[in-house]
Each structure stands twice: as C-alpha cells, then as structure tokens.
Design a protein around this motif. Structure first.
Motif, PDB file in Angstrom:
ATOM      1  N   LEU A 195      -1.271   1.192   7.094  1.00 21.73           N
ATOM      2  CA  LEU A 195      -1.737  -0.175   7.338  1.00 21.73           C
ATOM      3  C   LEU A 195      -2.510  -0.699   6.127  1.00 21.73           C
ATOM      4  O   LEU A 195      -2.380  -1.865   5.752  1.00 21.73           O
ATOM      5  N   ASN A 196      -3.283   0.179   5.483  1.00 23.95           N
ATOM      6  CA  ASN A 196      -4.035  -0.229   4.290  1.00 23.95           C
ATOM      7  C   ASN A 196      -3.117  -0.680   3.171  1.00 23.95           C
ATOM      8  O   ASN A 196      -3.463  -1.571   2.404  1.00 23.95           O
ATOM      9  N   SER A 197      -1.945  -0.075   3.055  1.00 21.27           N
ATOM     10  CA  SER A 197      -0.990  -0.471   2.013  1.00 21.27           C
ATOM     11  C   SER A 197      -0.532  -1.912   2.202  1.00 21.27           C
ATOM     12  O   SER A 197      -0.226  -2.599   1.238  1.00 21.27           O
ATOM     13  N   TYR A 198      -0.491  -2.366   3.451  1.00 17.33           N
ATOM     14  CA  TYR A 198      -0.098  -3.742   3.748  1.00 17.33           C
ATOM     15  C   TYR A 198      -1.279  -4.708   3.652  1.00 17.33           C
ATOM     16  O   TYR A 198      -1.116  -5.857   3.253  1.00 17.33           O
ATOM     17  N   LEU A 199      -2.462  -4.248   4.039  1.00 24.47           N
ATOM     18  CA  LEU A 199      -3.626  -5.136   4.083  1.00 24.47           C
ATOM     19  C   LEU A 199      -4.311  -5.318   2.733  1.00 24.47           C
ATOM     20  O   LEU A 199      -4.786  -6.412   2.425  1.00 24.47           O
ATOM     21  N   LEU A 200      -4.382  -4.257   1.918  1.00 25.99           N
ATOM     22  CA  LEU A 200      -5.100  -4.345   0.654  1.00 25.99           C
ATOM     23  C   LEU A 200      -4.578  -5.469  -0.240  1.00 25.99           C
ATOM     24  O   LEU A 200      -5.386  -6.270  -0.754  1.00 25.99           O
ATOM     25  N   PRO A 201      -3.264  -5.601  -0.432  1.00 22.94           N
ATOM     26  CA  PRO A 201      -2.795  -6.714  -1.272  1.00 22.94           C
ATOM     27  C   PRO A 201      -3.199  -8.083  -0.713  1.00 22.94           C
ATOM     28  O   PRO A 201      -3.555  -8.991  -1.473  1.00 22.94           O
ATOM     29  N   ILE A 202      -3.176  -8.234   0.600  1.00 21.70           N
ATOM     30  CA  ILE A 202      -3.553  -9.512   1.215  1.00 21.70           C
ATOM     31  C   ILE A 202      -5.025  -9.809   0.957  1.00 21.70           C
ATOM     32  O   ILE A 202      -5.386 -10.932   0.579  1.00 21.70           O
ATOM     33  N   LEU A 203      -5.880  -8.818   1.125  1.00 26.20           N
ATOM     34  CA  LEU A 203      -7.315  -9.022   0.886  1.00 26.20           C
ATOM     35  C   LEU A 203      -7.599  -9.336  -0.579  1.00 26.20           C
ATOM     36  O   LEU A 203      -8.415 -10.211  -0.886  1.00 26.20           O
ATOM     37  N   LEU A 204      -6.912  -8.638  -1.477  1.00 26.70           N
ATOM     38  CA  LEU A 204      -7.079  -8.922  -2.899  1.00 26.70           C
ATOM     39  C   LEU A 204      -6.575 -10.324  -3.247  1.00 26.70           C
ATOM     40  O   LEU A 204      -7.196 -11.028  -4.062  1.00 26.70           O
ATOM     41  N   LEU A 205      -5.477 -10.737  -2.638  1.00 24.75           N
ATOM     42  CA  LEU A 205      -4.959 -12.089  -2.878  1.00 24.75           C
ATOM     43  C   LEU A 205      -5.928 -13.154  -2.370  1.00 24.75           C
ATOM     44  O   LEU A 205      -6.112 -14.195  -3.009  1.00 24.75           O
ATOM     45  N   ILE A 206      -6.553 -12.903  -1.235  1.00 26.49           N
ATOM     46  CA  ILE A 206      -7.550 -13.853  -0.718  1.00 26.49           C
ATOM     47  C   ILE A 206      -8.706 -13.974  -1.702  1.00 26.49           C
ATOM     48  O   ILE A 206      -9.120 -15.079  -2.070  1.00 26.49           O
ATOM     49  N   GLY A 207      -9.226 -12.825  -2.160  1.00 33.04           N
ATOM     50  CA  GLY A 207     -10.324 -12.856  -3.128  1.00 33.04           C
ATOM     51  C   GLY A 207      -9.940 -13.551  -4.417  1.00 33.04           C
ATOM     52  O   GLY A 207     -10.691 -14.380  -4.947  1.00 33.04           O
ATOM     53  N   SER A 208      -8.757 -13.242  -4.925  1.00 33.11           N
ATOM     54  CA  SER A 208      -8.338 -13.855  -6.185  1.00 33.11           C
ATOM     55  C   SER A 208      -8.171 -15.362  -6.033  1.00 33.11           C
ATOM     56  O   SER A 208      -8.510 -16.126  -6.943  1.00 33.11           O
ATOM     57  N   ASN A 209      -7.676 -15.796  -4.892  1.00 33.65           N
ATOM     58  CA  ASN A 209      -7.489 -17.237  -4.686  1.00 33.65           C
ATOM     59  C   ASN A 209      -8.808 -17.975  -4.525  1.00 33.65           C
ATOM     60  O   ASN A 209      -8.909 -19.146  -4.909  1.00 33.65           O
ATOM     61  N   ILE A 210      -9.812 -17.319  -3.991  1.00 39.94           N
ATOM     62  CA  ILE A 210     -11.136 -17.949  -3.920  1.00 39.94           C
ATOM     63  C   ILE A 210     -11.654 -18.192  -5.335  1.00 39.94           C
ATOM     64  O   ILE A 210     -12.115 -19.295  -5.667  1.00 39.94           O
ATOM     65  N   PHE A 211     -11.565 -17.170  -6.190  1.00 41.46           N
ATOM     66  CA  PHE A 211     -11.995 -17.347  -7.581  1.00 41.46           C
ATOM     67  C   PHE A 211     -11.181 -18.431  -8.280  1.00 41.46           C
ATOM     68  O   PHE A 211     -11.731 -19.280  -8.984  1.00 41.46           O
ATOM     69  N   MET A 212      -9.870 -18.409  -8.097  1.00 43.55           N
ATOM     70  CA  MET A 212      -9.029 -19.370  -8.807  1.00 43.55           C
ATOM     71  C   MET A 212      -9.281 -20.798  -8.329  1.00 43.55           C
ATOM     72  O   MET A 212      -9.263 -21.734  -9.148  1.00 43.55           O
ATOM     73  N   THR A 213      -9.515 -20.969  -7.060  1.00 46.47           N
ATOM     74  CA  THR A 213      -9.798 -22.311  -6.547  1.00 46.47           C
ATOM     75  C   THR A 213     -11.081 -22.846  -7.158  1.00 46.47           C
ATOM     76  O   THR A 213     -11.144 -24.023  -7.559  1.00 46.47           O
ATOM     77  N   PHE A 214     -12.108 -22.003  -7.277  1.00 42.70           N
ATOM     78  CA  PHE A 214     -13.335 -22.448  -7.937  1.00 42.70           C
ATOM     79  C   PHE A 214     -13.085 -22.730  -9.418  1.00 42.70           C
ATOM     80  O   PHE A 214     -13.627 -23.691  -9.970  1.00 42.70           O
ATOM     81  N   ALA A 215     -12.261 -21.902 -10.059  1.00 40.88           N
ATOM     82  CA  ALA A 215     -11.974 -22.115 -11.476  1.00 40.88           C
ATOM     83  C   ALA A 215     -11.245 -23.440 -11.699  1.00 40.88           C
ATOM     84  O   ALA A 215     -11.535 -24.165 -12.648  1.00 40.88           O
ATOM     85  N   TRP A 216     -10.296 -23.749 -10.845  1.00 41.71           N
ATOM     86  CA  TRP A 216      -9.484 -24.943 -11.036  1.00 41.71           C
ATOM     87  C   TRP A 216     -10.137 -26.219 -10.512  1.00 41.71           C
ATOM     88  O   TRP A 216      -9.931 -27.292 -11.080  1.00 41.71           O
ATOM     89  N   TYR A 217     -10.878 -26.117  -9.403  1.00 45.63           N
ATOM     90  CA  TYR A 217     -11.361 -27.333  -8.741  1.00 45.63           C
ATOM     91  C   TYR A 217     -12.871 -27.428  -8.591  1.00 45.63           C
ATOM     92  O   TYR A 217     -13.386 -28.492  -8.262  1.00 45.63           O
ATOM     93  N   GLY A 218     -13.598 -26.342  -8.810  1.00 44.39           N
ATOM     94  CA  GLY A 218     -15.045 -26.349  -8.609  1.00 44.39           C
ATOM     95  C   GLY A 218     -15.771 -27.350  -9.493  1.00 44.39           C
ATOM     96  O   GLY A 218     -16.781 -27.934  -9.096  1.00 44.39           O
ATOM     97  N   HIS A 219     -15.257 -27.570 -10.691  1.00 43.96           N
ATOM     98  CA  HIS A 219     -15.902 -28.490 -11.631  1.00 43.96           C
ATOM     99  C   HIS A 219     -15.802 -29.946 -11.203  1.00 43.96           C
ATOM    100  O   HIS A 219     -16.491 -30.806 -11.769  1.00 43.96           O
TER     101      HIS A 219
END
Length: 116
Positions: free
Chosen positions: A5-29
C-alpha cells in the motif's frame, strides 16, 4: 511480489507536497504585486527547488506501480485540487461554475488514463 500500500500512497503524498510548493512558487507572489519582478522570480525559483525535491522522487517511486501516463494524470488532478484550495483560501478568488466544469472534464480525462 505484489506492491505494498505504501508503494501506491508514497508517490501520491509526494505529489501533493510538490504541488503545494509549486503553487506557491507560481502564484504566491500575486498577493505581493508591489514587489519587483526580479525579486519574485528569484523567490519562486527558491520555492520551486523544494518542489523538485519532492516531484522527482514521486515519479521515481511512482513508476514502480503506475505508468508514466497515470503519474501525469494524477499530477494534474492533484494540481487542480491544490490550486482550487490555494486560490480560494490564499488569494481570495472565487471559483465559478465554468472553472468547476473545466476541472470536471480534466478529472474525466485523468480517469480515462487509468482504464486498462
């Protein structure tokens, strides 16, 4: 050996984290339009570094259990969800019916990617 189950969930959790950072990078300003453009570009690059620190492992681990197309489809859906929440809560922007309709169509497209 079947994937855990971790093999399926870990990529999803990492993608959520990366998208939070990217959204702030692109739109936070956008809340700080009084700042010089060169400064927000540099700040965005700094934030995007952390996005890559999560995105690259998400794809590396994710390809063990998902196809590249499935990873991209997931990434798009996660991006939409993160962006909608960010847009409403951080930027105070309204989400209108046509935005929701467009997002639903993208979700349908991503669903089709998962059909085997």
């Amino acid at each position: 050996m079947p994937a855990s189950l971790n093999s399926y969930l870990l990529p999803i959790l990492l993608l959520i984290g990366s998208n939070i950072f990217m959204t702030f990078a692109w739109y936070g300003h956008l809340k700080y339009t009084d700042r010089p453009l060169w400064g927000v570009v540099l700040a965005s690059w700094g934030i995007a570094f952390f996005e890559y620190c999560l995105q690259v492992p998400a794809n590396r681990y994710g390809v063990q259990v998902y196809s590249p197309a499935q990873l991209k489809g997931m990434q798009e859906i996660i991006t939409l969800l993160v962006f909608a929440g960010f847009s409403i809560s951080y930027l105070g922007a309204a989400v209108k019916w046509n935005h929701i309709a467009g997002f639903v169509l993208i979700v349908v497209a991503a669903f089709l990617i998962f059909l085997e």
